[in-house]
Design an enzyme around this catalytic site. Sequence first.
Site, short mmCIF file in Angstrom:
data_model
loop_
_atom_site.label_atom_id
_atom_site.label_comp_id
_atom_site.label_asym_id
_atom_site.label_seq_id
_atom_site.Cartn_x
_atom_site.Cartn_y
_atom_site.Cartn_z
CG HIS A 20 -1.90 1.10 1.22
ND1 HIS A 20 -2.29 1.72 2.37
CD2 HIS A 20 -2.58 1.72 0.22
CE1 HIS A 20 -3.17 2.66 2.09
NE2 HIS A 20 -3.36 2.68 0.78
CG ASP A 28 8.88 10.55 -21.77
OD1 ASP A 28 10.02 10.42 -21.27
OD2 ASP A 28 8.29 11.64 -21.81
CG HIS A 98 8.95 17.53 -16.14
ND1 HIS A 98 8.40 16.28 -16.27
CD2 HIS A 98 10.16 17.48 -16.75
CE1 HIS A 98 9.24 15.49 -16.92
NE2 HIS A 98 10.31 16.19 -17.22
CE1 TYR A 120 7.34 18.37 -19.09
CE2 TYR A 120 6.46 19.06 -21.22
CZ TYR A 120 7.32 19.26 -20.16
OH TYR A 120 8.17 20.33 -20.16
CG ASN A 122 7.48 10.90 -18.14
OD1 ASN A 122 8.09 9.94 -18.60
ND2 ASN A 122 7.72 12.14 -18.52
#
Length: 131
Positions: A20, A28, A98, A120, A122
Amino acid sequence: MKKNGTLNSEIDKILADLGHTDQIVIADAGLPIPAGVKKIDLALTLNDPPFQKLLDILIKEMEIEEVILASEIKSENPEQLKLIEEKLPKDKIHYVSHEEFKEKTAYTQAIIRTGEATPYSNIILQSGVLF
């Protein structure tokens, strides 16, 4: 031999070991991998395999309680964001810069690198529990 789900033994092991709040990354082709974080490299060529293919597999294979994306995806890759939002509940999606996203990857269980070549693309997937 397994009949269903991912046949990649490294991905299968990571998923089986998740507890958990543990996190994994679908990356990418360009996301830097922090030292010490397990890298599972699936990239064959640019865009192969694509980000979305792996996301579909992981959605089927794991209980996801939270998703983290770079906020830049909203303006720099709205098509990818739309596909993500079609598959995952919007209330589970959180955004960070980012730079903060890259910092967070240092604390994940593994980064699975795709051949995706769009900006982006990801995502951090946080493991939930089944009960």
